[in-house]
Design a protein around this motif. Sequence first.
Motif, PDB file in Angstrom:
ATOM      1  N   SER A  93      -2.166   3.595  -4.119  1.00 10.49           N
ATOM      2  CA  SER A  93      -1.784   2.497  -5.000  1.00 10.49           C
ATOM      3  C   SER A  93      -1.591   1.247  -4.150  1.00 10.49           C
ATOM      4  O   SER A  93      -1.401   1.324  -2.935  1.00 10.49           O
ATOM      5  N   GLY A  94      -1.682   0.107  -4.807  1.00  5.50           N
ATOM      6  CA  GLY A  94      -1.499  -1.159  -4.095  1.00  5.50           C
ATOM      7  C   GLY A  94      -2.732  -1.646  -3.373  1.00  5.50           C
ATOM      8  O   GLY A  94      -2.656  -2.630  -2.618  1.00  5.50           O
ATOM      9  N   ILE A  95      -3.871  -0.984  -3.583  1.00  4.24           N
ATOM     10  CA  ILE A  95      -5.122  -1.395  -2.954  1.00  4.24           C
ATOM     11  C   ILE A  95      -6.253  -1.337  -3.973  1.00  4.24           C
ATOM     12  O   ILE A  95      -6.134  -0.660  -5.004  1.00  4.24           O
ATOM     13  N   ILE A  96      -7.342  -2.053  -3.658  1.00  9.34           N
ATOM     14  CA  ILE A  96      -8.574  -1.903  -4.449  1.00  9.34           C
ATOM     15  C   ILE A  96      -9.299  -0.712  -3.836  1.00  9.34           C
ATOM     16  O   ILE A  96     -10.082  -0.839  -2.892  1.00  9.34           O
ATOM     17  N   PHE A  97      -8.989   0.458  -4.363  1.00 13.25           N
ATOM     18  CA  PHE A  97      -9.356   1.727  -3.730  1.00 13.25           C
ATOM     19  C   PHE A  97     -10.843   1.808  -3.411  1.00 13.25           C
ATOM     20  O   PHE A  97     -11.221   2.263  -2.334  1.00 13.25           O
ATOM     21  N   VAL A 103       0.842  -1.190   0.000  1.00  9.26           N
ATOM     22  CA  VAL A 103       0.000   0.000   0.000  1.00  9.26           C
ATOM     23  C   VAL A 103       0.880   1.244   0.000  1.00  9.26           C
ATOM     24  O   VAL A 103       1.847   1.345   0.749  1.00  9.26           O
ATOM     25  N   GLN A 104       0.521   2.183  -0.849  1.00  6.97           N
ATOM     26  CA  GLN A 104       1.208   3.474  -0.850  1.00  6.97           C
ATOM     27  C   GLN A 104       0.176   4.585  -0.938  1.00  6.97           C
ATOM     28  O   GLN A 104      -0.707   4.557  -1.804  1.00  6.97           O
ATOM     29  N   LEU A 105       0.291   5.547  -0.039  1.00  6.61           N
ATOM     30  CA  LEU A 105      -0.582   6.722  -0.022  1.00  6.61           C
ATOM     31  C   LEU A 105       0.322   7.949  -0.112  1.00  6.61           C
ATOM     32  O   LEU A 105       1.201   8.125   0.737  1.00  6.61           O
ATOM     33  N   VAL A 106       0.092   8.776  -1.113  1.00  5.37           N
ATOM     34  CA  VAL A 106       0.942   9.935  -1.335  1.00  5.37           C
ATOM     35  C   VAL A 106       0.091  11.195  -1.312  1.00  5.37           C
ATOM     36  O   VAL A 106      -0.736  11.411  -2.204  1.00  5.37           O
ATOM     37  N   ASN A 139      -5.851  -2.895  10.471  1.00  2.00           N
ATOM     38  CA  ASN A 139      -5.120  -1.672  10.807  1.00  2.00           C
ATOM     39  C   ASN A 139      -5.026  -0.774   9.579  1.00  2.00           C
ATOM     40  O   ASN A 139      -4.793  -1.249   8.465  1.00  2.00           O
ATOM     41  N   PRO A 140      -5.209   0.537   9.766  1.00  4.11           N
ATOM     42  CA  PRO A 140      -5.168   1.433   8.623  1.00  4.11           C
ATOM     43  C   PRO A 140      -3.753   1.655   8.112  1.00  4.11           C
ATOM     44  O   PRO A 140      -2.777   1.449   8.828  1.00  4.11           O
ATOM     45  N   ASP A 141      -3.676   2.082   6.876  1.00  2.00           N
ATOM     46  CA  ASP A 141      -2.416   2.518   6.282  1.00  2.00           C
ATOM     47  C   ASP A 141      -2.396   4.040   6.253  1.00  2.00           C
ATOM     48  O   ASP A 141      -3.443   4.675   6.102  1.00  2.00           O
ATOM     49  N   TRP A 142      -1.194   4.611   6.355  1.00  3.62           N
ATOM     50  CA  TRP A 142      -1.047   6.057   6.429  1.00  3.62           C
ATOM     51  C   TRP A 142      -0.081   6.565   5.364  1.00  3.62           C
ATOM     52  O   TRP A 142       0.880   5.890   4.999  1.00  3.62           O
TER      53      TRP A 142
END
Length: 116
Positions: free
Chosen positions: A25-29, A2-5, A103-106
Motif C-alpha cells: 500500500s502507499g505505492i503505484i504497485f 509505503v507499507q509492505l505486509v 532505495n527499496p522499501d522492505w
Amino acid sequence: QVQLVESGGGLVQPGGSLRLSCAASGIIFRLYNMGWYRQAPGKERELVATITSAGNINYADSVKGRFTISRDNTKNTVYLQMNSLKSEDTAVYYCNARLGLRNPDWGQGTQVTVSS
C-alpha cells in the motif's frame, strides 16, 4: 507512506509447501519491481526471487524449479509459492519493493521454518 505486509509463513515439514503473500500500500504497485529475500540465522540476507513491473522473473539458483514468484497488480500483492521445501529454506522471508534506482522499501518479514 509505503507499507509492505508479508503473510503466509509458518512451520512445515520437509517436502511440504507454503505460499507467501506481500500486500503493498502507499505505492503505484504496477510500476514497482518486487522481490522476495530471506535471511537465515547468522547469515546475510539473500535474494530469493524478483519480478519486474514488466513481469520479468529471476530466481536464485537454490530455489529454481521449486519456488514460483507471481504478482497480481489488481490486488497490489506479490506471491511466493514454495514447494519441495528443505531445511535449508528456513529463514525470515522479506518482501522488497523497488522503483528505479531509489532505495527499496522492505516489509517486516515472515518466519518460515522447515522441520520434521
